[in-house]
Design an enzyme around this catalytic site. Structure first.
Site, PDB file in Angstrom:
ATOM      1  N   ILE A 145       0.828  -1.221   0.000  1.00 33.98           N
ATOM      2  CA  ILE A 145       0.000   0.000   0.000  1.00 33.98           C
ATOM      3  C   ILE A 145       0.864   1.273   0.000  1.00 33.98           C
ATOM      4  CG2 ILE A 145      -0.294   0.341   2.495  1.00 33.98           C
ATOM      5  CD1 ILE A 145      -3.337   0.563   1.945  1.00 33.98           C
ATOM      6  N   HIS A 187       6.210 -12.197   5.968  1.00 34.62           N
ATOM      7  CA  HIS A 187       6.052 -11.652   4.611  1.00 34.62           C
ATOM      8  C   HIS A 187       7.414 -11.299   4.034  1.00 34.62           C
ATOM      9  CE1 HIS A 187       5.768  -8.305   7.496  1.00 34.62           C
ATOM     10  NE2 HIS A 187       6.349  -7.548   6.570  1.00 34.62           N
TER      11      HIS A 187
END
Ligand code: 5GP
Length: 113
Positions: free
Chosen positions: A30, A99
């Site tokens: 994002i 991640h």
């Protein structure tokens, strides 16, 4: 543990998806740090690299294979990229769900040295 990424996996928070199979999801960050910035995550809720267990190693291998495939598809395989995992407070890990950041598309500054 519920995190932003577990909500993205279950679909209650939207994401701009790049890849998905039964075990792995990849989507655009994002707040991109470079022209290409994709997050690659296991659907299994592993909090960080510290909790990766021996039985997770095929999954970790597959994550790398997915990173390789995405780099090719997004045209950065030849120009180069970084695959980064932040683990723990000193790294700045903000989301407690394992991640990898796949970052490229521009000349990247040196992290060390
Ligand atoms: P960390 O600092 O934990 O290694 O990286 C977490 C990353 O998740 C950051 O780069 C941040 O921009 C990204 N991120 C946080 N919340 C969201 C979100 O709701 N959607 C997406 N696509 N990325 C997010």
């Amino acid at each position: 543990m519920e995190t932003i990424f577990s909500k993205i996996i279950e679909g209650s928070i939207p994401c701009n998806k790049v890849f998905e199979n039964e075990r792995i999801l990849a989507f655009y960050d994002i707040e991109p740090a470079a022209p290409v910035h994709v997050l690659i995550i296991p659907k299994k809720p592993i909090p960080s690299m510290n909790e990766v267990a021996p039985e997770d190693l095929p999954l970790i291998g597959e994550l790398h294979s997915v990173a390789q495939q995405i780099a090719k598809e997004l045209g950065i395989a030849e120009t180069g990229y970084r695959l980064i995992n932040n683990c723990g407070p000193d790294s700045g890990q903000a989301v407690q769900h394992l991640h990898y950041h796949l970052i490229g598309g521009a000349k990247l500054g040196a992290l060390i040295g």
